[in-house]
Design an enzyme around this catalytic site. Structure first.
Site, PDB file in Angstrom:
ATOM      1  N   CYS A  77       0.953  -1.174   0.101  1.00 56.54           N
ATOM      2  CA  CYS A  77      -0.004   0.124  -0.103  1.00 56.54           C
ATOM      3  C   CYS A  77       0.935   1.018   0.010  1.00 56.54           C
ATOM      4  O   CYS A  77       1.609   1.492   0.805  1.00 56.54           O
ATOM      5  CB  CYS A  77      -0.923   0.052   1.241  1.00 56.54           C
ATOM      6  SG  CYS A  77      -1.802   1.421   1.405  1.00 56.54           S
TER       7      CYS A  77
ATOM      8  N   CYS B 211      -8.300  -4.712 -10.367  1.00 60.53           N
ATOM      9  CA  CYS B 211      -7.857  -3.772 -11.158  1.00 60.53           C
ATOM     10  C   CYS B 211      -7.527  -2.611 -10.373  1.00 60.53           C
ATOM     11  O   CYS B 211      -8.277  -1.878  -9.581  1.00 60.53           O
ATOM     12  CB  CYS B 211      -9.145  -3.408 -12.086  1.00 60.53           C
ATOM     13  SG  CYS B 211      -8.641  -2.313 -13.262  1.00 60.53           S
TER      14      CYS B 211
HETATM   15 FE    FE Z   1      -3.130   1.041   3.355  1.00 66.30          FE
END
Ligand code: FE
Length: 134
Positions: A48, A120
């Site tokens: 992330c 996606c």
């Molecule tokens: Fe995160």
């Protein structure tokens, strides 16, 4: 819902680039074929871009020809959350990072084997952590 990483919008604005903020915190979408990981084939872990959580692995990445990095499955199922998204007159499944609640992209049921899923994901939501050379 509680998340492990909780920051104010001001803190996110300071940490992230303008483009990252638009996608991760305001559920934007980068233009197709514009992201840095669309064609990337390097081995590694996609984390992330907001909090560093392990999200996807390169061995689940495939060329969907959609213009966004696409994966058949998350690296760790518990690290992503799915939400029904009815924006723009469509019913889609949004994918977010469980740890920091940031927007990653959407998942569709038209992916290849073995899962049939196509995650996606915006390049700007990801940070590739390359696997060290063996
Ligand atoms: Fe995160």
């Amino acid at each position: 819902m509680s998340t492990d990483v909780s920051k104010s919008e001001q803190e996110w604005r300071e940490q992230l680039t303008t483009e990252q903020y638009e996608v991760l915190r305001r559920k934007g979408t980068e233009r197709p074929f514009s992201g840095e990981y669309v064609h990337t084939k390097a081995d590694g872990t996609y984390r992330c871009a907001a909090c560093g959580a392990e999200l996807f692995r390169s061995d689940a990445k495939f060329d969907s020809r959609t213009g966004w990095p696409s994966f058949t499955e998350p690296a760790v199922a518990a690290n992503v959350e799915l939400h029904q998204d009815r924006a723009y007159g469509m019913v889609r499944t949004e994918v977010t990072c469980r740890r920091c609640d940031s927007h990653l992209g959407h998942v569709f049921d038209d992916g290849p084997a073995p899962t049939g899923q196509r995650y996606c994901i915006n390049s700007v939501s990801l940070q590739l952590d390359p696997k060290p050379d063996a």
